[in-house]
Enzyme design. Structure first.
Site, short mmCIF file in Angstrom:
data_model
loop_
_atom_site.label_atom_id
_atom_site.label_comp_id
_atom_site.label_asym_id
_atom_site.label_seq_id
_atom_site.Cartn_x
_atom_site.Cartn_y
_atom_site.Cartn_z
CD GLN A 98 -2.44 -0.95 2.59
OE1 GLN A 98 -3.55 -0.59 3.00
NE2 GLN A 98 -1.45 -1.74 3.29
CG ASN A 99 4.31 1.23 2.71
OD1 ASN A 99 3.38 1.50 2.87
ND2 ASN A 99 5.12 0.11 3.01
CB VAL A 100 2.45 5.85 -1.87
CG1 VAL A 100 0.99 5.70 -2.15
CG2 VAL A 100 2.63 6.77 -0.97
CG ASP A 101 7.67 3.77 1.16
OD1 ASP A 101 7.46 2.91 0.23
OD2 ASP A 101 7.87 3.87 2.23
CG HIS A 116 -2.88 2.37 -1.54
ND1 HIS A 116 -2.93 2.60 -0.31
CD2 HIS A 116 -4.31 1.88 -2.25
CE1 HIS A 116 -4.00 2.43 -0.08
NE2 HIS A 116 -4.73 1.62 -0.81
CB CYS A 124 -2.05 14.75 -17.58
SG CYS A 124 -2.64 15.53 -18.80
CB CYS A 147 -3.05 18.70 -23.06
SG CYS A 147 -2.93 18.07 -21.39
N GLY A 184 2.69 -4.46 9.34
CA GLY A 184 2.60 -3.16 8.96
C GLY A 184 1.51 -2.33 8.57
CB THR A 185 -1.11 -3.08 6.90
OG1 THR A 185 -2.27 -2.24 6.42
CG2 THR A 185 -1.89 -4.11 6.81
P1 OAD Z 1 -1.00 3.20 9.27
O1 OAD Z 1 -0.24 3.86 9.72
O2 OAD Z 1 -2.22 2.87 8.96
O3 OAD Z 1 -0.81 1.74 9.82
C1 OAD Z 1 0.64 1.30 9.51
C2 OAD Z 1 0.42 0.13 10.98
O4 OAD Z 1 1.95 -0.02 10.95
C3 OAD Z 1 -0.11 0.31 12.43
O5 OAD Z 1 -1.02 -0.97 12.42
C4 OAD Z 1 1.77 0.24 13.43
O6 OAD Z 1 0.95 -0.10 14.40
C5 OAD Z 1 3.00 -0.67 12.31
N1 OAD Z 1 3.81 -0.47 12.91
C6 OAD Z 1 4.67 1.01 12.84
N2 OAD Z 1 6.27 0.35 13.23
C7 OAD Z 1 6.33 -0.88 12.78
C8 OAD Z 1 7.19 -1.62 12.84
N3 OAD Z 1 8.54 -0.81 12.48
N4 OAD Z 1 6.86 -2.91 12.50
C9 OAD Z 1 5.53 -3.16 12.35
N5 OAD Z 1 4.48 -2.92 12.53
C10 OAD Z 1 4.95 -1.04 12.59
O7 OAD Z 1 -0.24 2.61 7.58
P2 OAD Z 1 -0.75 1.87 6.16
O8 OAD Z 1 -1.88 0.94 7.37
O9 OAD Z 1 -0.51 1.58 5.47
O10 OAD Z 1 -3.92 5.83 1.31
O11 OAD Z 1 -2.34 2.83 6.19
C11 OAD Z 1 -3.08 2.36 4.97
C12 OAD Z 1 -2.94 3.38 4.03
O12 OAD Z 1 -4.05 4.47 4.87
C13 OAD Z 1 -2.51 4.62 2.95
O13 OAD Z 1 -1.97 3.44 2.58
C14 OAD Z 1 -2.74 5.47 3.05
C15 OAD Z 1 -3.32 5.78 4.24
O14 OAD Z 1 -4.01 6.56 4.33
C16 OAD Z 1 -4.04 6.29 1.43
O15 OAD Z 1 -3.01 7.61 1.38
C17 OAD Z 1 -4.81 6.60 0.53
#
Ligand code: OAD
Length: 243
Positions: A98-101, A116, A124, A147, A184-185
């Protein structure tokens, strides 16, 4: 817990990994939720929606520039590298991030989608043509396409759908893979948040790695609490002894 995860992985011939912002936290890239998350200080609706960009494209662009500045100086960490090593261990391997980095891509992992989008890529708003941002400073913020239309980050914002070809790819992988590691989500942003449940419903296994319990933990076969940069390399080491 790690041993139990290794046991499942040893018996698996196909491995899907899903990652979120937590995997990049140890590279110094801020996550979205939690104590130091971006959404503590910024409102998603002001920065990560199509309406925000329509209302104030410059502010949105500058926020992405700020994030690009952090990421430019970041390096893939031990968690990203361990995922690349998992790709080398399995003939059938896929990563959905899901990461955009762009940090996964920098490890050389091949079988992956950035569901994502990617914040180094821009699009554009009229023609949907995509470009990779040049290293040279831009003349205009946000820049314009030849454009004449504004160019926007090629990421999926709240209120937008994931491109259909990426969703089709994700579901075809989910259907044909046996085991999922979800790392890590926070597991609250759909549709990716539903993928672990999908995996379980078709008889697959789910291993979660996170600093804390999430909505995924209760359906996961194994939920390991810890840093991805510590746990994933341990898992890879354990597997290498067996493979
Ligand atoms: P979140 O910021 O919601 O969640 C990050 C998760 O990583 C949390 O559950 C933390 O506990 C966990 N975490 C942090 N550091 C860690 C580490 N070192 N090891 C293991 N776990 C760790 O990020 P996402 O779940 O990626 O979308 O968020 C999903 C989407 O919501 C993103 O892609 C973005 C966001 O808003 C958009 O911008 C559309």
């Amino acid at each position: 817990m790690i041993d139990a995860a290794i046991k499942i992985l040893k018996e698996t011939s196909s491995l899907l990994v899903i990652t979120g912002a937590g995997i990049s936290a140890e590279s110094g890239v801020p996550t979205f939720r939690g104590k130091d998350g971006l959404w503590q200080n910024y409102r998603a609706e002001d920065l990560a929606t199509p309406w925000a960009f329509e209302r104030d494209p410059e502010t949105v662009w500058r926020w992405y520039d700020w994030r690009r500045g952090i990421i430019k100086n970041a390096e893939p960490n031990k968690g990203h590298i361990a995922i690349k090593e998992l790709e080398e261990l399995y003939e059938k391997f896929f990563l959905i991030t899901q990461n955009v980095d762009g940090l996964h891509e920098r490890t050389g992992v091949k079988n992956m989608i950035e569901i994502h989008g990617n914040l180094w890529r821009v699009r554009c708003t009229r023609e949907n043509k995509t470009f990779v941002l040049p290293d040279v400073p831009l003349k205009e913020i946000p820049p314009r396409c030849s454009c004449g239309a504004l160019v926007r980050p090629d990421v999926v914002w709240f209120g937008e759908s994931i491109p259909v070809e990426l969703m089709n790819k994700a579901y075809s992988i989910l259907e044909s893979y046996e085991t999922l590691i979800v790392a890590g989500t926070s597991g609250v942003v759909y549709p990716v948040a539903s993928f672990p449940t999908f995996m379980k419903s078709k008889g697959g296994k789910v291993i979660e790695i996170n600093l804390e319990k999430t909505p995924i933990s209760s359906i996961a076969d194994i939920s390991i609490i810890g840093k991805t940069g510590d746990i994933l390399p341990e898992v890879v080491e354990g597997l290498k002894k067996i493979f």
